[in-house]
Design an enzyme around this catalytic site. Structure first.
Site, PDB file in Angstrom:
ATOM      1  N   CYS A 131       0.838  -1.200   0.000  1.00  0.00           N
ATOM      2  CA  CYS A 131       0.000   0.000   0.000  1.00  0.00           C
ATOM      3  C   CYS A 131       0.871   1.247   0.000  1.00  0.00           C
ATOM      4  CB  CYS A 131      -0.915  -0.015   1.220  1.00  0.00           C
ATOM      5  SG  CYS A 131      -2.093   1.357   1.262  1.00  0.00           S
ATOM      6  N   CYS A 132       1.889   1.259   0.871  1.00  0.00           N
ATOM      7  CA  CYS A 132       2.812   2.399   0.913  1.00  0.00           C
ATOM      8  C   CYS A 132       3.586   2.523  -0.393  1.00  0.00           C
ATOM      9  CB  CYS A 132       3.794   2.234   2.072  1.00  0.00           C
ATOM     10  SG  CYS A 132       3.093   2.491   3.713  1.00  0.00           S
ATOM     11  N   CYS A 213      -0.984   8.234   7.304  1.00  0.00           N
ATOM     12  CA  CYS A 213      -2.311   7.931   6.777  1.00  0.00           C
ATOM     13  C   CYS A 213      -3.242   7.509   7.915  1.00  0.00           C
ATOM     14  CB  CYS A 213      -2.223   6.822   5.733  1.00  0.00           C
ATOM     15  SG  CYS A 213      -1.359   7.320   4.232  1.00  0.00           S
ATOM     16  N   CYS A 216      -3.469   3.794   9.384  1.00  0.00           N
ATOM     17  CA  CYS A 216      -2.263   3.215   9.979  1.00  0.00           C
ATOM     18  C   CYS A 216      -1.632   4.116  11.043  1.00  0.00           C
ATOM     19  CB  CYS A 216      -1.236   2.915   8.881  1.00  0.00           C
ATOM     20  SG  CYS A 216      -1.827   1.732   7.646  1.00  0.00           S
ATOM     21  N   CYS A 239       7.525   3.794   6.081  1.00  0.00           N
ATOM     22  CA  CYS A 239       6.606   3.653   4.951  1.00  0.00           C
ATOM     23  C   CYS A 239       7.287   3.090   3.718  1.00  0.00           C
ATOM     24  CB  CYS A 239       5.960   4.992   4.620  1.00  0.00           C
ATOM     25  SG  CYS A 239       7.124   6.247   4.051  1.00  0.00           S
TER      26      CYS A 239
END
Length: 428
Positions: A131-132, A213, A216, A239
């Site tokens: 995702c990062c 974010c 998280c 990240c």
């Protein structure tokens, strides 16, 4: 066909040497963040300008205030992941107005990557690293292509991994990272904010000491380090934008200056961040790895599901037409030239560029001789992995020949192949 700068020697100032970095780090007092930042943004630190990157998080106001003192029109890059707190987006507008910042630029993830790998928007639950990578690492890498490095807000006190940060570091991606607040602690940051009347992030007073974010990020408990609220409960502390290819936080790297640089790209020999797939290596978590075509064909679904940068290896005899449009899935493709007399790799390059529209890195690898370079350029290669010392020297000195005789024209040009009878030469 993709353009190439292979034949043009680099004329800009080269990256700092290890000795120059030591001297650079010795120029400034530990707490003189403003001077470090001013030198980074206005000095001759690297061949290209240094980018200013800000998370607009809990401690960001300090560096942003310093930027405004140096140049309020300085471009400030912000990674808009699409997952930020609403308060963070509000804080951007607050700081722009308070400091007079006029050039905050949002970097957003590629919509195709998001649709392909995170269509439901919940990838952070199962694979936060990916995702990062999609939402932060890739957009930042793309934006930094025109920069020689970037400014971070990292500080030594935040985590054990960051405990040796210098002001200036050269990482394995050949960029200079600048950490003006490396030696600052919580008290320094708080004192600076109070002295200059800087607005706090709306979530800071609620216990969010490191803000990323929303899915998280959690409140930091008493006695915890400031970044413990990030990815709580997961084996993850960064990240990814500060990782080097080995998966570790990038530190000043003496070894890079000592390792032979065999990859020639954009007019200079540079560090090669890629490696080949190892025997019996797992395929699910690869990054910056070249895999043979046979492995890709046998494991296509698993490899295509990996959102990270992957490369492909084409050997003589491989069926490029069987790969076809799938070539675009790869960030880098290596074409092997095991022998000077084997010319199939030239055809592979033309097929990839002209028939299948491949636009990413295309590198030739083998015992590359000087006379071959011009032909590589003609066929669409934009990178060379060179072992031959004579060829290295010719590339470094821009002492390369040009193509004057050829057996087939390139693309839709009006070139006439050698040996064609004059009366058959018809201009288009």
């Amino acid at each position: 066909m993709a353009s190439s700068n292979l034949a043009h020697a680099q004329t800009a100032k080269p990256r700092p040497t290890d000795l120059e970095l030591v001297a650079l780090n010795g120029m400034f007092d530990e707490k003189d963040g403003l001077s470090v930042l001013r030198h980074a943004l206005t000095g001759d630190v690297s061949p290209a300008p240094i980018a200013m990157v800000s998370s607009f998080g809990a401690d960001s106001s300090v560096l942003l205030h310093m930027v405004a003192q140096i140049n309020p029109h300085q471009e400030v890059l912000f990674l808009e992941t699409g997952k930020h707190f609403a308060e963070t987006l509000e804080y951007i507008e607050i700081m722009k107005k308070h400091l007079g910042l006029t050039n905050v630029r949002f970097l957003e993830p590629d919509t195709k990557d998001v649709e392909r790998f995170d269509a439901k928007g919940d990838l952070w639950k199962s694979d936060p690293d990916s995702c990062c990578h999609i939402r932060k690492t890739e957009p930042l890498d793309t934006a930094l292509k025109t920069y020689g490095g970037w400014v971070t807000g990292r500080k030594r006190f935040q985590t054990n991994d960051r405990g040796v940060l210098p002001h200036f570091e050269l990482t394995t991606d050949e960029r200079v990272k600048v950490n003006p607040l490396a030696y600052w602690d919580n008290d320094d940051v708080a004192a600076y904010r109070q002295e200059h009347g800087l607005p706090a992030h709306p979530l800071f007073l609620k216990g969010f000491l490191s803000i990323g974010c929303e899915p998280c990020t959690s409140i930091v408990k008493e006695g915890e380090d400031p970044r413990s609220g990030r990815w709580r409960g997961k084996d993850k502390t960064e990240c990814g934008i500060h990782f080097d290819v080995s998966g570790k936080i990038a530190h000043p790297t003496v070894e890079i200056g000592q390792k032979p640089m065999n990859l020639f790209k954009d007019g200079a020999f540079v560090a090669d961040l890629w490696r080949d797939l190892k025997e019996d290596e797992a395929l699910h978590d690869l990054h910056h790895v070249h895999v043979p075509l046979s492995v890709y064909v046998a494991n296509k679904a698993e490899i295509d599901a990996n959102p990270r940068d992957l490369g492909l290896i084409l050997a003589p005899g491989d069926d490029v037409d069987a790969l076809g449009e799938d070539a675009k899935r790869f960030t880098s493709i290596v074409v092997e030239f095991p022998a000077f007399t084997d010319g199939r790799g030239y055809s592979y390059a033309r097929l990839l560029r002209e028939r299948y529209g491949y636009e990413n890195e295309l590198r030739a690898r083998g015992d590359i001789l000087t006379d071959q370079v011009a032909y590589f350029l003609r066929c669409g290669f934009d990178a060379l992995t060179v072992q031959n010392e004579a060829t290295k020297k010719a590339l470094q000195e821009n002492d390369l020949g040009s193509v004057t005789l050829f057996m087939q024209p390139i693309g839709a040009s009006q070139e006439v192949p050698v040996g064609t009878r004059p009366f058959l030469r018809r201009a288009k």
